[in-house]
Every structure is written in structure tokens, then in C-alpha cells.
Scaffold this motif. Sequence first.
Motif, mmCIF file in Angstrom:
data_model
loop_
_atom_site.group_PDB
_atom_site.id
_atom_site.type_symbol
_atom_site.label_atom_id
_atom_site.label_comp_id
_atom_site.label_asym_id
_atom_site.label_seq_id
_atom_site.Cartn_x
_atom_site.Cartn_y
_atom_site.Cartn_z
ATOM 1 N N GLU A 127 50.537 20.116 49.589
ATOM 2 C CA GLU A 127 51.577 19.348 48.888
ATOM 3 C C GLU A 127 52.960 19.566 49.487
ATOM 4 O O GLU A 127 53.937 18.952 49.044
ATOM 5 N N GLU A 128 53.054 20.472 50.478
ATOM 6 C CA GLU A 128 54.294 20.797 51.182
ATOM 7 C C GLU A 128 55.379 21.284 50.225
ATOM 8 O O GLU A 128 56.577 20.993 50.408
ATOM 9 N N ARG A 129 54.974 22.069 49.237
ATOM 10 C CA ARG A 129 55.949 22.584 48.267
ATOM 11 C C ARG A 129 56.886 23.614 48.882
ATOM 12 O O ARG A 129 57.973 23.854 48.355
ATOM 13 N N ILE A 130 56.484 24.233 49.988
ATOM 14 C CA ILE A 130 57.404 25.148 50.685
ATOM 15 C C ILE A 130 57.791 24.567 52.047
ATOM 16 O O ILE A 130 58.232 25.277 52.948
ATOM 17 N N GLY A 131 57.658 23.245 52.180
ATOM 18 C CA GLY A 131 58.007 22.582 53.431
ATOM 19 C C GLY A 131 56.963 22.820 54.508
ATOM 20 O O GLY A 131 55.770 22.970 54.232
ATOM 21 N N ARG A 132 57.406 22.874 55.743
ATOM 22 C CA ARG A 132 56.509 23.141 56.871
ATOM 23 C C ARG A 132 56.266 24.635 56.970
ATOM 24 O O ARG A 132 57.203 25.434 56.995
ATOM 25 N N MET A 133 55.019 25.030 57.001
ATOM 26 C CA MET A 133 54.689 26.450 57.135
ATOM 27 C C MET A 133 55.103 26.967 58.504
ATOM 28 O O MET A 133 54.862 26.311 59.522
ATOM 29 N N MET A 134 55.697 28.167 58.506
ATOM 30 C CA MET A 134 56.128 28.777 59.751
ATOM 31 C C MET A 134 55.420 30.107 60.030
ATOM 32 O O MET A 134 55.052 30.391 61.164
ATOM 33 N N SER A 135 55.251 30.935 58.990
ATOM 34 C CA SER A 135 54.711 32.282 59.202
ATOM 35 C C SER A 135 53.797 32.693 58.053
ATOM 36 O O SER A 135 54.019 32.304 56.902
ATOM 37 N N ILE A 136 52.788 33.509 58.392
ATOM 38 C CA ILE A 136 51.879 34.098 57.406
ATOM 39 C C ILE A 136 51.892 35.603 57.587
ATOM 40 O O ILE A 136 51.784 36.102 58.716
ATOM 41 N N GLN A 137 52.035 36.316 56.483
ATOM 42 C CA GLN A 137 51.900 37.780 56.486
ATOM 43 C C GLN A 137 50.805 38.122 55.478
ATOM 44 O O GLN A 137 50.939 37.845 54.293
ATOM 45 N N HIS A 138 49.722 38.687 55.960
ATOM 46 C CA HIS A 138 48.536 38.888 55.114
ATOM 47 C C HIS A 138 48.062 40.329 55.239
ATOM 48 O O HIS A 138 48.038 40.887 56.338
ATOM 49 N N ILE A 139 47.717 40.942 54.117
ATOM 50 C CA ILE A 139 47.235 42.326 54.137
ATOM 51 C C ILE A 139 45.930 42.438 53.354
ATOM 52 O O ILE A 139 45.798 41.857 52.273
ATOM 53 N N GLU A 140 44.981 43.149 53.933
ATOM 54 C CA GLU A 140 43.777 43.527 53.197
ATOM 55 C C GLU A 140 43.827 45.026 52.948
ATOM 56 O O GLU A 140 43.746 45.826 53.886
ATOM 57 N N GLU A 141 43.966 45.367 51.677
ATOM 58 C CA GLU A 141 43.945 46.760 51.260
ATOM 59 C C GLU A 141 42.494 47.104 50.925
ATOM 60 O O GLU A 141 41.981 46.722 49.882
ATOM 61 N N VAL A 142 41.846 47.795 51.827
ATOM 62 C CA VAL A 142 40.416 48.070 51.665
ATOM 63 C C VAL A 142 40.159 49.012 50.489
ATOM 64 O O VAL A 142 39.165 48.889 49.783
ATOM 65 N N GLY A 143 41.076 49.957 50.252
ATOM 66 C CA GLY A 143 40.880 50.950 49.190
ATOM 67 C C GLY A 143 40.221 52.199 49.762
ATOM 68 O O GLY A 143 39.193 52.122 50.438
ATOM 69 N N TYR A 144 40.807 53.357 49.498
ATOM 70 C CA TYR A 144 40.290 54.610 50.063
ATOM 71 C C TYR A 144 38.838 54.848 49.680
ATOM 72 O O TYR A 144 38.022 55.327 50.468
ATOM 73 N N TRP A 145 38.486 54.510 48.438
ATOM 74 C CA TRP A 145 37.128 54.752 47.924
ATOM 75 C C TRP A 145 36.128 53.754 48.515
ATOM 76 O O TRP A 145 34.996 54.110 48.837
ATOM 77 N N HIS A 146 36.558 52.493 48.676
ATOM 78 C CA HIS A 146 35.669 51.480 49.246
ATOM 79 C C HIS A 146 35.440 51.752 50.729
ATOM 80 O O HIS A 146 34.318 51.607 51.231
#
Length: 420
Positions: free
Chosen positions: A145-164
Motif C-alpha cells: 500500500e506504500e504507507r511508508i513510501g518507497r522501501m529503502m532499507s531492512i534491518q531484521h534480527i532473529e533472536e534464537v534464545g539461549y535455551w533454544h
Amino acid sequence: MKQVTSILIGAGLRGGYVYSQYALDHPDEFKVVAVAEPDQERRELFAAKHNIPKELQYESYEELLQQDKIADCAMICTQDKMHYEPVTMALQKGYHVLCEKPMSPNKDEIVKMGAMAKKYNRILSVCHVLRYSPFFSKIKEILDEERIGRMMSIQHIEEVGYWHHAHSFVRGNWRNKEESSPMILQKCCHDMDIMLWLADSKCKKISSFGELTYFTEENAPVNAPRYCMDGCEHRDKCPFYAPRFYLEHPKAVEDGLVYAVTDQADSEHVLEELKKGPYGRCVFHSDNTVVDHQTVDIEFENQVTASFLMTAFTNQCARRIRIMGTKGELKGDMEAGTIEIIDFVSGTNDLIQLHTPSKGHSGSDMNMMREFVRMVGEGKTGKTDASVSVASHLMALAAEEARIRKTVIDFEEYSAYETK
């Protein structure tokens, strides 16, 4: 829609307890009619739950797939390196296939499976379940829907979890990349796939850094035994002490992790298995070789750039994302079910609260199964067919090669043979 029937190959945690649960919850839509599983106790327990007669219980997938076709589809839920043969045999036999991710740690096998699905005109759906999550589905809708305009950057993190991480990637089936697959493929092909989907463009270049730093012999406390139950003097200060986790940690029961230790999850059976079983090992005295932290940087052909971080050293098992656009910014927390949109023009913040079940990748698992059953029953395509999954798998393998070689991979060159 008629009832869809399936065979199951591999009755472990994902096949035996997660995906097949859809048949128990929706018996009019889906039924598992045969099972192949080498572990007799596990095979018989699964067969009893699904009322599978003795003559349709097989020790090996070869036995089952040598028979005439007896169902509409096959769920292939074996270990990473054991997908290729049953998948190709099932496709040739006439089954549509649901394949647990990753498809394979082998580049050639990944491409061949995708080509074979096309050749035989079969559905080959890979369990990239996150595309079916309410969270990422909503983010995709917001971006379209372009609610934030044209996408420029993605910052993504997967926190695996110490126990997992300790359970699956130090003590468990995915601890050793030579026996299963690299961490970036096994655990994070989900995330490569999501970033590819959200960026809506092909990968151009990829680089990566990461190591196995902490879960090694040299970090073992003084006098730490090889097994937690062999009188470890550090038990009260160690977050990885196995008996405490499998008997007390809520995730061990809620997420079914204890069933990897033993199919009979009472304390007596659990403690007995932990004495000399793999899940009772000291995390510093295992044969694990996968990284415990890794970063990946990606440039897409549409000039979107993405940064991904995987780390074992978090309390939660969670995914969080930020997407920066020309007219706004999006912040999301998958497990909390929250998406915040900041509009640069109005300065307003729009907070979206989603309903996200606590189990099954925040509801993704059952959404994926619903879609797969519909695809098979109605002959339609879905979000995770093989042609899409091949690209994201190759991204993960390219990232691993970049990490090992300490270089930047030209992805078009890396995957060029795919189109030959």
C-alpha cells in the motif's frame, strides 16, 4: 472441497506433532493414512493417534514409496540431508509434496527438486511458514500500500534464545553443519525468504560474518563434566543445566522440546535419558560446529539494502524488524504481535496490535497447513512453491560461502547455473 489424504515420512517433532496436528483438528479436511518412521516407538505412537493400521506403518520411506500411490500428498519431514530422495521419489510417484525446510544443504539438490516439481506438474511446497504469519502478512500489505513510501532499507534480527540454541544447535539434531546444514540455512532460510519477499526484488550481492565463539571446549568451566548429571558443581550458576531446563522451563513443555529427549515426558524418563543422551551433554563438551552468532548484508536489484543478525545470546526466541521508507518507518515485533508505523509527513504513530497465537511460529504453522491442504484440494498455487524457495535457499548458501571465504558474493553469478 473433498478430504485431502496424506502420507507422512518422518514422525519427529515437526511432522509427528506439528503439521500432522492439522489432521486431528480438521478431520473433514485432512487425513494422514500412512507413516514411515524408523523409530518403532515413535511410529506406533503416531499411528495410534491417527488410527493408521499396521499394514500402513513402515520403517523406511523406501518401503512406503515403493507401494502404489495411496494418497493425494506426502509430507516429507526427515532430517535436512534426507529430503532429496523421498521428495523426488514422491514427485515421480504422483504425490504433491510438503517439504520441511531446508530443502537440502546441497545446491544441486535444491535446484533439481525445483525443476522436478515443474517437470511433473506437482505442488512442492516448502515450509517457509513465516509467509503465512499474521505479522509478516500484515507488513507485506502495508508495504504494498506504500504507507511508508518507497522501501529503502531492512534491518531484521532473529533472536534464537539461549535455551533454544542450546537445545537445537548445541545438543540437538542441527548442532553439526556436516551432519545437517549450516545455521544460516537451517534456522535462517526463513529470514532470507522473508527479506526476499518483502524487498520484492532479486538478490544482487551478499556478504556475511559470524563464528562459533562461545559453545566450545575452551569456554568450559573448570571441572565441568561431559554430562550435566555427572555431579556438575556449576549447576546452580549455569543457564544451560539440562535437568532444570527440561523439567522446569515452560518452553520445554509448551513448545514440545522435551519430546526430543523422550516420547514419554515424565520426570523419570527425562532424567534417565539425560544421563547419557545427547540432550544431557554439557554445552561446552558437545560436537557442535554451527555458528552461534552471524550477520548478513544484502543488496537487492532494486537498490533496497538489508541487514540481518542472528544471535544465540538472547532471552527470548523472537523476530524483530525495522523497515525504512521514503515517507515513513515501520517497526515490528513478531512475538508481541505489534507493528508501529511512523509517518514522516504527519508525524503520527500508528500502532497495530495483531492477534498472534503463542505457539506454532505465532500461528504460521497452521495457516501454512490450511493453505497447503487448499492447494492440493483445489489445485491452486500458494506463497511458498518451489520456484520461490529455491532462490531464498541459494541466498542462504551464498551467505555461508561469503562468511567462509570472507568475501562479497555476486548472486547472479552464484546462481547462474540454475537457469541453464
